[in-house]
Write an enzyme that holds these catalytic residues in place. Sequence first.
Site, short mmCIF file in Angstrom:
data_model
loop_
_atom_site.label_atom_id
_atom_site.label_comp_id
_atom_site.label_asym_id
_atom_site.label_seq_id
_atom_site.Cartn_x
_atom_site.Cartn_y
_atom_site.Cartn_z
N GLU A 58 -85.15 22.20 29.99
CA GLU A 58 -86.20 23.16 29.67
C GLU A 58 -87.34 23.11 30.68
O GLU A 58 -87.88 24.14 31.09
CB GLU A 58 -86.74 22.88 28.26
N CYS A 81 -85.99 18.43 22.78
CA CYS A 81 -86.37 17.12 22.24
C CYS A 81 -87.79 17.14 21.70
O CYS A 81 -88.64 17.92 22.14
CB CYS A 81 -86.19 16.04 23.30
N THR A 201 -55.09 -9.40 28.09
CA THR A 201 -54.97 -8.56 29.28
C THR A 201 -55.70 -9.19 30.46
O THR A 201 -55.20 -9.18 31.59
CB THR A 201 -55.55 -7.16 29.00
N ASP A 205 -53.03 -10.05 33.21
CA ASP A 205 -53.02 -9.02 34.26
C ASP A 205 -54.16 -9.15 35.26
O ASP A 205 -54.08 -8.60 36.36
CB ASP A 205 -53.08 -7.62 33.63
N LEU A 209 -61.13 -3.65 36.33
CA LEU A 209 -61.72 -2.67 35.40
C LEU A 209 -62.91 -1.92 36.00
O LEU A 209 -63.88 -1.62 35.30
CB LEU A 209 -62.14 -3.35 34.09
N THR A 279 -51.26 -5.13 21.32
CA THR A 279 -51.87 -5.74 20.13
C THR A 279 -53.26 -5.18 19.88
O THR A 279 -53.61 -4.81 18.75
CB THR A 279 -51.93 -7.27 20.30
N LEU A 280 -54.07 -5.11 20.93
CA LEU A 280 -55.41 -4.56 20.78
C LEU A 280 -55.35 -3.08 20.42
O LEU A 280 -56.11 -2.60 19.56
CB LEU A 280 -56.21 -4.75 22.07
#
Length: 356
Positions: A58, A81, A201, A205, A209, A279-280
């Site tokens: 705005e 807002c 993981t 692995d 990330l 599993t997760l």
Amino acid sequence: MAETFTREYDAMRRALALAATPGVPLHPNPRVGCVLLGPDGTLVGEGYHHGAGMPHAEVEALRSAGDRARGATAVVTLEPCNHTGRTGPCAQALIAAGVARVVIAQRDPNPQAAGGMETLRAAGVEVDAGLLADEAAEVNRAWTFAHRTGRPYVTWKFATTLDGRSAASDGTSRWVSSPPARRDTHLLRALCDTMLVGTNTVAVDDPQLTVRDDEDRPLPRGAQPLRVVLGERDLPADRRVFDDAAPTLRLRSHDPEAALRVLYAEHDRHHVFLEGGPTLAAAFVKAGLVDEVVTYVAPMLLGAGRSAVGKLGIRTIADALRLELVDSIVVGAGAEANVRLIMRPTREGTTMGGTA
């Protein structure tokens, strides 16, 4: 009247396009666009929010309009807002500029910022809301969902063979997906503010990330999602997730719901990209905490090995968790072709999370 509606409808379409401008940071603020129409219906100003700490849409539109904002209609994708944060309240800015009417697409679901409509009306400004509200909510799907539910939106991503395997029987899983699919995954990671995996993981692995470019180079630290490791298991300090490429948070818990509440309430996170193992994934699915599924299907067969998801307690086809396909493309070509499917829970008959 019909002509006025048409002008405002077209202006809202333009405001939505501005809100979705590529390159705008998706965290922590929503994407917002604003168009100002003069009393004769002509466009006199427009703007969009460029990111946290920058002027809101705005204010951008008011600056571009200058004195022409007096008596204008502001068409904005999100309720202006009503609070002071890094910037002042947009509702007051519109009042001070002499705007006569405000057309809003989506009401603000954030209680800290909501109330702009009431402030505007109290100052004598005419206000209407709801024009293209669904489209506006979709522009900020994860942000809207998080503020409505008190937890982040969860996208579960995994790669699988044609027979539903995420790893071979000897445990090897690199790589089920092709290089083009992995590059595509980084584009999707960049749309989220949180990467989440389990301790297994990380231990097995050793993923980094991070979001990386086509040449496998990490983006700047400031552009990286928060890395979250969920689970109580102790991990070696040399795992790549603990390097300085991005911030990392350990949540020593096995409770997905509690983890999501902490991420929203204490870390202002709105969109989790779940890349953990079966599993997760099963824990999140069984808890009804998966809102979107992204899978890359590779043209290969293993016949045995780890399933893409763990046991869900489903014994009959009638109890299957059903998903709605919202997008499908082929990523790569030839031997490197993967099919990317994006799915969301159906609106009825599933316990697999909600929709924004």
